[in-house]
Design an enzyme around this catalytic site. Structure first.
Site, PDB file in Angstrom:
ATOM      1  CE  LYS A  91      78.287 -19.060 -54.056  1.00 15.44           C
ATOM      2  NZ  LYS A  91      78.880 -17.709 -53.814  1.00 15.44           N
ATOM      3  CG  HIS A  92      72.600 -24.407 -48.757  1.00 19.90           C
ATOM      4  ND1 HIS A  92      71.657 -25.356 -49.078  1.00 19.90           N
ATOM      5  CD2 HIS A  92      73.747 -25.096 -48.511  1.00 19.90           C
ATOM      6  CE1 HIS A  92      72.198 -26.563 -49.023  1.00 19.90           C
ATOM      7  NE2 HIS A  92      73.457 -26.432 -48.686  1.00 19.90           N
ATOM      8  CD  GLU A  93      67.327 -17.546 -50.692  1.00 22.59           C
ATOM      9  OE1 GLU A  93      68.156 -16.618 -50.509  1.00 22.59           O
ATOM     10  OE2 GLU A  93      66.700 -17.715 -51.752  1.00 22.59           O
ATOM     11  CG  ASP A 121      68.091 -24.139 -50.075  1.00 23.41           C
ATOM     12  OD1 ASP A 121      69.073 -24.344 -49.343  1.00 23.41           O
ATOM     13  OD2 ASP A 121      67.759 -23.002 -50.462  1.00 23.41           O
TER      14      ASP A 121
END
Length: 584
Positions: free
Chosen positions: A219-221, A230
């Site tokens: 998942k995105h940071e 990312d």
């Protein structure tokens, strides 16, 4: 639930009771979050007070126990809980005279290893790769190849083998491609490494968009830092810039006028933006398309606008003849002739820096780069993204922005923030321009692979040094931290560093040594628009998604997401074999 563990707190202390709070290791300079009140023990019944809470297992936690009266800290424990584990925290007095309190963490039931599905999936894909590799080696043995020829149509088999080493011609596309990639003036041969690089970015993008098995690193940071998710979008932007350099020179050499090329650039940009707004962006599950809550920014919108600026900039200064530049510094022949482009990019970056650090934002400190919410000890809850968020809210309106930013979970920010917003688009243009530079290198040194690779290394090192300076080699403490939500300049230089090195490796393996054909990533890389739009439109349809028996299982999510991603690779391979390529 998934990514959670059960914690039972046993309080053997007398009144007044305890407050339990927690702080996630991924939350920088955050306030402790209240979890539960633990009642005092009943001394007459010799029964401790108890409270049960669910704790996060994705990142290490710091647990803080303090008295509900007087707010005296009793103990602080740092621990990384395991998924589906069962734990007890026993709080008791060691010495009544000194009022020494002990807090002991006990494992009642061990956690599961939630990463085993990743290992299993890796072994499965490695097994498939080994089988395919063995099959290709066997086909080089004359008796085996002759036996296969007897079982299959010899012409069809021969055509199949040849097509694996060939490349499609632009005339085989469904639509004309405004950016066909060329390798030399006299040849229409594609650089397979570019399609392979694009395909790697796209396959990872599809996988993480489908959920990535619900693992946090897919998942995105939440704010500063990097995860696998990312990496892919800036790489896609980078290789788009590389393709622009190869394409425009090719079209001009083949006799297209600059006005004709400009019309194609405008048309492609318009279609990409339109597809992003109308087809990919809206959530039609919420009802018909409505301007009231339509998100204006988006991935395709940013790609379209970035393509427009960088392609127009290159068209303005490109030459039909990309031969050797006759100047004082021949080693800089891919840079010096285009000094007006560099000035333009530097002006753009100066605008980004000035707006980011000098623009006054109401109720926020000037130059704020934080997530808002409970970050920065809760001082600026409505300042998510600083100037970038403020500009989007001012020009677009909150209803036309992304409503669920990645900072919302960890930092509990409540205002909308769009990671594809206006200010970040400036740095996506810079990212594409650096990719454009990679394309110019391949043009100016087209017959010198050692020169190409050495310059890729130099550019990768330069970008890495700039990133190290901007970030102070720190996740949180740098001048400009790496941040995908902001598309900070350190994020761009870091991703460019990775992109130059990755492109170098792929170029060496695929186009120089020809040890690797680029498969299977080559196939989605040659149908990138179709795969991207298709995976978004059909995301909730079978066989890309189905009802799970256990929605709290990483294994089931991983199996579903990998299956969906693999299906798109297979679809792109079938289209490749049929020589169908959808271009805008």
């Amino acid at each position: 639930r998934m990514d959670q563990a059960l914690l039972l707190v046993r309080n053997e202390l007398p009144a007044p009771g305890l407050n339990l709070a927690a702080l996630s290791g991924s939350c920088h300079q955050c306030l402790y979050q209240f979890l539960a009140f633990v009642p005092p023990s009943n001394e007459s019944l010799r029964k401790p007070g108890t409270a049960s809470v669910m704790v996060d297992t994705q990142h290490p936690l710091t647990l803080l126990l303090n008295s509900s009266v007087g707010d005296r800290d009793l103990c602080k424990i740092q621990y990384h809980f395991g998924e589906f584990g069962n734990y007890s925290l026993v709080v008791k007095t060691l010495s009544r005279s000194t009022q020494t309190v002990s807090c002991d963490l006990i494992i009642n039931e061990g956690p599961i290893n939630s990463y085993l599905p990743i290992l299993f999936a890796f072994l499965v894909y490695m097994g498939i790769l080994a089988i395919l590799t063995a099959g290709r080696l066997l086909m080089k043995i004359d008796p085996v190849r002759n036996w296969v020829y007897k079982k299959l149509n010899p012409r069809a088999t021969d055509r199949m083998i040849n097509s694996e080493l060939g490349s499609p011609n632009t005339t085989d596309s469904i639509n004309s491609d405004p950016i066909p990639q060329s390798w030399s003036t006299g040849s229409r041969q594609r650089l397979r490494s570019l399609d392979t690089f694009r395909g790697i970015s796209l396959v990872i993008m599809v996988f993480v968009n489908y959920g990535g098995g619900k693992y946090w690193f897919f998942k995105h940071e939440s704010w500063n830092g990097l995860t696998v998710a990312d990496l892919v979008f800036p790489w896609f932007v980078f290789i788009m810039g590389t393709s622009i350099a190869l394409a425009l020179g090719s079209m001009l050499r083949w006799g297209s006028s600059k006005w004709k090329v400009l019309r194609k650039i405008l048309w492609r940009s318009f279609v990409l933006i339109l597809l992003g707004i109308i087809v990919v962006n809206p959530n039609y599950c919420l009802g018909p398309l409505s301007w009231d809550n339509l998100r204006i920014p988006g991935v395709l919108q940013r790609l379209g606008f970035t393509y427009l600026v960088v392609a127009a900039l290159e068209l303005l200064f490109t030459r039909a003849d990309s031969g050797t530049w006759e100047g004082r510094f021949p080693a800089l022949q891919d840079i010096l002739p285009y000094w007006p482009q560099w000035i333009f990019i530097l002006v753009l970056e100066t605008i980004w820096l000035c707006l980011t650090f000098l623009l006054p934002v109401p109720d926020c400190p000037r130059g704020y780069l934080g997530p808002g919410g409970i970050g920065d000890f809760g001082k600026y809850p409505n300042c998510t993204g600083g100037a970038a968020g403020y500009i989007d809210r001012l020009l677009l309106g909150e209803k036309h922005m992304y409503q669920h930013p990645s900072s919302g979970v960890t930092y509990q920010s409540t205002i909308p923030y769009d990671p594809e917003g206006i200010l970040g688009t400036i740095n996506s243009i810079v990212m594409a321009f650096l990719g454009l530079q990679a394309g110019k290198i391949t043009l100016f040194y087209k017959d010198q692979p050692k020169q190409i690779m050495s310059r890729f290394v130099i550019w990768g090192i330069v970008m890495g040094i700039i990133s190290a300076i901007l970030t102070k080699c720190s996740k949180e403490e740098g001048f400009i931290p790496i941040n995908k939500n902001l598309w900070s300049i350190s994020y761009v230089t870091t991703m460019s560093c990775f992109a130059f090195i990755l492109l170098l490796l792929i170029y060496y393996l695929v186009d120089v040594k020809k040890w690797w054909s680029g498969a299977p990533f080559l196939y989605p890389g040659m149908n990138s628009i179709l795969v991207y739009i298709g995976h978004q439109v059909f995301a909730n349809y079978f066989p890309f998604k189905w009802k799970m028996q256990d929605t709290q299982s990483h294994a089931e999510h991983l199996a579903q997401n990998l299956t969906a991603t693999t299906l798109w690779v297979i679809i792109s391979y079938i289209l490749y074999r049929r020589r169908i390529f959808w271009k805008i």
